[in-house]
Design a protein around this motif. Structure first.
Motif, PDB file in Angstrom:
ATOM      1  N   PHE A  47       0.834  -1.200   0.000  1.00 31.32           N
ATOM      2  CA  PHE A  47       0.000   0.000   0.000  1.00 31.32           C
ATOM      3  C   PHE A  47       0.872   1.255   0.000  1.00 31.32           C
ATOM      4  CE2 PHE A  47      -3.830  -2.237   2.143  1.00 31.32           C
ATOM      5  CZ  PHE A  47      -4.345  -2.552   0.908  1.00 31.32           C
ATOM      6  N   ALA A  48       1.985   1.198   0.725  1.00 28.21           N
ATOM      7  CA  ALA A  48       2.886   2.346   0.752  1.00 28.21           C
ATOM      8  C   ALA A  48       3.490   2.599  -0.626  1.00 28.21           C
ATOM      9  CB  ALA A  48       4.007   2.110   1.772  1.00 28.21           C
ATOM     10  N   GLN A  49       3.884   1.522  -1.284  1.00 29.94           N
ATOM     11  CA  GLN A  49       4.602   1.677  -2.550  1.00 29.94           C
ATOM     12  C   GLN A  49       3.681   1.981  -3.723  1.00 29.94           C
ATOM     13  OE1 GLN A  49       7.259  -1.576  -3.190  1.00 29.94           O
ATOM     14  NE2 GLN A  49       8.224  -0.636  -4.982  1.00 29.94           N
ATOM     15  N   PHE A  50       2.511   1.315  -3.755  1.00 26.80           N
ATOM     16  CA  PHE A  50       1.653   1.417  -4.944  1.00 26.80           C
ATOM     17  C   PHE A  50       0.296   2.037  -4.663  1.00 26.80           C
ATOM     18  CE2 PHE A  50       4.386  -2.390  -5.468  1.00 26.80           C
ATOM     19  CZ  PHE A  50       5.135  -1.957  -6.553  1.00 26.80           C
ATOM     20  N   ASP A  51       0.059   2.518  -3.462  1.00 29.27           N
ATOM     21  CA  ASP A  51      -1.225   3.077  -3.048  1.00 29.27           C
ATOM     22  C   ASP A  51      -2.282   1.975  -2.907  1.00 29.27           C
ATOM     23  OD1 ASP A  51      -0.171   5.571  -2.956  1.00 29.27           O
ATOM     24  OD2 ASP A  51      -0.915   6.155  -4.939  1.00 29.27           O
ATOM     25  N   TYR A  52      -3.376   2.378  -2.330  1.00 25.26           N
ATOM     26  CA  TYR A  52      -4.453   1.412  -2.067  1.00 25.26           C
ATOM     27  C   TYR A  52      -4.969   0.792  -3.360  1.00 25.26           C
ATOM     28  CZ  TYR A  52      -9.009  -0.362  -0.603  1.00 25.26           C
ATOM     29  OH  TYR A  52     -10.095  -1.162  -0.373  1.00 25.26           O
ATOM     30  N   ALA A  53      -5.359   1.641  -4.290  1.00 27.31           N
ATOM     31  CA  ALA A  53      -5.970   1.119  -5.515  1.00 27.31           C
ATOM     32  C   ALA A  53      -4.951   0.413  -6.401  1.00 27.31           C
ATOM     33  CB  ALA A  53      -6.640   2.253  -6.288  1.00 27.31           C
ATOM     34  N   GLY A  54      -3.686   0.764  -6.265  1.00 25.25           N
ATOM     35  CA  GLY A  54      -2.648   0.171  -7.096  1.00 25.25           C
ATOM     36  C   GLY A  54      -2.119  -1.144  -6.573  1.00 25.25           C
ATOM     37  N   THR A  55      -2.613  -1.555  -5.429  1.00 24.91           N
ATOM     38  CA  THR A  55      -2.199  -2.824  -4.836  1.00 24.91           C
ATOM     39  C   THR A  55      -3.332  -3.838  -4.967  1.00 24.91           C
ATOM     40  OG1 THR A  55      -0.832  -1.662  -3.211  1.00 24.91           O
ATOM     41  CG2 THR A  55      -1.422  -3.941  -2.718  1.00 24.91           C
ATOM     42  N   SER A  56      -3.039  -4.998  -5.502  1.00 20.77           N
ATOM     43  CA  SER A  56      -4.076  -6.014  -5.660  1.00 20.77           C
ATOM     44  C   SER A  56      -3.937  -7.087  -4.582  1.00 20.77           C
ATOM     45  CB  SER A  56      -3.976  -6.661  -7.040  1.00 20.77           C
ATOM     46  OG  SER A  56      -2.828  -7.478  -7.111  1.00 20.77           O
ATOM     47  N   MET A  57      -5.018  -7.751  -4.329  1.00 20.22           N
ATOM     48  CA  MET A  57      -5.002  -8.846  -3.357  1.00 20.22           C
ATOM     49  C   MET A  57      -4.019  -9.928  -3.798  1.00 20.22           C
ATOM     50  SD  MET A  57      -7.108  -7.768  -1.075  1.00 20.22           S
ATOM     51  CE  MET A  57      -8.214  -8.771  -0.086  1.00 20.22           C
ATOM     52  N   ARG A  58      -3.877 -10.124  -5.099  1.00 15.96           N
ATOM     53  CA  ARG A  58      -2.902 -11.083  -5.607  1.00 15.96           C
ATOM     54  C   ARG A  58      -1.480 -10.690  -5.210  1.00 15.96           C
ATOM     55  NH1 ARG A  58      -6.967 -11.770  -9.112  1.00 15.96           N
ATOM     56  NH2 ARG A  58      -7.114 -13.732 -10.242  1.00 15.96           N
ATOM     57  N   MET A  59      -1.162  -9.392  -5.348  1.00 19.62           N
ATOM     58  CA  MET A  59       0.183  -8.924  -4.989  1.00 19.62           C
ATOM     59  C   MET A  59       0.445  -9.155  -3.499  1.00 19.62           C
ATOM     60  SD  MET A  59      -0.029  -5.331  -7.113  1.00 19.62           S
ATOM     61  CE  MET A  59       1.430  -4.545  -6.465  1.00 19.62           C
ATOM     62  N   ILE A  60      -0.567  -8.842  -2.692  1.00 17.88           N
ATOM     63  CA  ILE A  60      -0.412  -9.014  -1.247  1.00 17.88           C
ATOM     64  C   ILE A  60      -0.204 -10.487  -0.905  1.00 17.88           C
ATOM     65  CG2 ILE A  60      -1.546  -8.742   0.994  1.00 17.88           C
ATOM     66  CD1 ILE A  60      -3.115  -6.367  -0.298  1.00 17.88           C
ATOM     67  N   ALA A  61      -0.992 -11.358  -1.537  1.00 12.20           N
ATOM     68  CA  ALA A  61      -0.875 -12.787  -1.272  1.00 12.20           C
ATOM     69  C   ALA A  61       0.527 -13.287  -1.626  1.00 12.20           C
ATOM     70  CB  ALA A  61      -1.924 -13.546  -2.079  1.00 12.20           C
ATOM     71  N   GLU A  62       1.023 -12.832  -2.771  1.00 12.84           N
ATOM     72  CA  GLU A  62       2.351 -13.285  -3.193  1.00 12.84           C
ATOM     73  C   GLU A  62       3.423 -12.759  -2.238  1.00 12.84           C
ATOM     74  OE1 GLU A  62       4.964 -13.590  -7.327  1.00 12.84           O
ATOM     75  OE2 GLU A  62       3.637 -11.884  -6.993  1.00 12.84           O
ATOM     76  N   GLU A  63       3.321 -11.466  -1.898  1.00  9.53           N
ATOM     77  CA  GLU A  63       4.306 -10.853  -1.005  1.00  9.53           C
ATOM     78  C   GLU A  63       4.286 -11.525   0.374  1.00  9.53           C
ATOM     79  OE1 GLU A  63       6.336  -8.170  -1.713  1.00  9.53           O
ATOM     80  OE2 GLU A  63       6.956  -7.429   0.258  1.00  9.53           O
ATOM     81  N   ALA A  64       3.099 -11.914   0.824  1.00 12.87           N
ATOM     82  CA  ALA A  64       2.974 -12.545   2.136  1.00 12.87           C
ATOM     83  C   ALA A  64       3.268 -14.039   2.093  1.00 12.87           C
ATOM     84  CB  ALA A  64       1.569 -12.305   2.692  1.00 12.87           C
TER      85      ALA A  64
END
Lengths: 223, 223
Positions: B18-35
DNA sequence: GTCTATAGTTCGATAGAC
DNA sequence: GTCTATCGAACTATAGAC
């Protein structure tokens, strides 16, 4: 050759939507609908979404910073002894930004700028560098002349703290109305300009009393 | 029952993105992969994307504001005569925020907070209201006690201008390094805290000299 | 608690007619 | 300059096995 009417309405629509939903939250489809044109026309006039964002930033930043530049020059030209007061310099910086909030576009652009200024990614930094470093250097030089006793580090830190305060005061979050329980509001532009000049002038002067050798210790005899 | 390890890694990953890409620019897929978890697990632990954002804000804001609250109370408890200095009060406000930047999460959260604070949409305002108005009211009351001569309007405006400056100083944009041509940098936390306290203390005091009846006119005998 | 699979929608960008 | 139509990809959220 005048800029096309369609292109202007695209920029206006995108400015409103980027302010409201952020860059990533705004789609080209939303912009097309808001502007009343076909989606493909945005690509024709503005190429990519990224370039469209820069066009918006360029349009308003050059507008505001040109006024600042003119008024700053006027400050020095008209000052007795060639050195204007600190408040006169700050007025030329603060007023064009806050007064732009009188126009509807200003309420939108201010939100875009405030978020951009607080972004740390390379693209955002490049945009700030390109459109705001030139005016920053002019004001830093002006502040050095107006505050000759202030060490350079104080000028740089002071300019950046002041800029943060001004940029963050541009978007009308209405927080002051809530916190003051309706007594104050952020729709009084003249009041806001006056407060910002007063606060920042005092803040800059306050940095003078902090010597380079004195770091870590603060005077406590105020208030 | 301890919070699940998976949930923490989801919050950590989302905070970074969220910090890097903003709320709308971050997808649940990205979060899942990062986590390093499945996408569906995010919905299980955090329900919706919107709720995930609030969980992140809640976690850090309560952390920082609890420290502020404790130190503010300590200021008054330990002060001779019951009234601490302005600088002591401001230290309790500024230091927890800027020091959080020492931690890696602080560099991410600061960017999220700075953008949130400059947002005017209803959802963002509600979040600021919920997580930051209580601490704001405490500091406004503290400032009224420390600066009894300052009219209320000065306290409210001063608090908001100060907050803007502090919040916008949290993300390390490195702009000061570029503008000062490498002489200064925003990685010196102690220096930044000191500058912010000094600037804001002077700025607040400066608002005292502006009478309610005097609006529109500024003293010009400084500098 | 954690996973795979996918439904249903929307995205940026382009091709090509006029 | 402006349009329609559409490609290929990515999106949030959920269903359902384990």
């Amino acid at each position: 050759m005048a800029v096309t009417k369609a292109k202007d309405s695209i920029l206006d629509a995108a400015e409103r939507l980027f302010a409201q939903f952020d860059y990533a939250g705004t789609s080209m489809r939303m912009i097309a609908e808001e502007a009343g044109v076909a989606q493909a026309l945005i690509h024709y006039h503005c190429k990519t979404k990224d370039n469209l964002f820069e066009l918006i930033l360029e349009r308003r930043s050059t507008m505001i910073n040109r006024i600042r530049q003119e008024r700053l020059k006027q400050c020095f030209d008209e000052a007795e002894g060639g050195i204007p007061t600190l408040e006169q310099v700050l007025d030329s910086f603060v007023r064009p930004a806050i007064e732009s909030g009188r126009y509807s576009w200003g309420t939108y652009f201010s939100q875009i700028l405030a978020k951009l200024a607080n972004s740390v990614d390379d693209r955002s930094r490049d945009l700030v560098h390109k459109y705001y470093d030139p005016i920053a250097r002019e004001y830093i030089e002006a502040l050095k002349k107006v505050l000759p006793e202030l060490p350079d580090s104080g000028v740089y830190w002071g300019y950046l703290i002041m800029t943060s305060a001004v940029v963050s005061s541009m978007p009308r979050t209405r927080r002051i109305k809530r916190l003051s329980e309706g007594i104050l509001d952020d729709d009084s532009i003249e009041q806001m300009i006056e407060r910002l000049i007063q606060f920042n002038a005092s803040g800059l002067l306050g940095l003078s009393t902090l010597s380079e050798q004195n770091n870590g210790r603060l005077r406590t005899d105020v208030g």
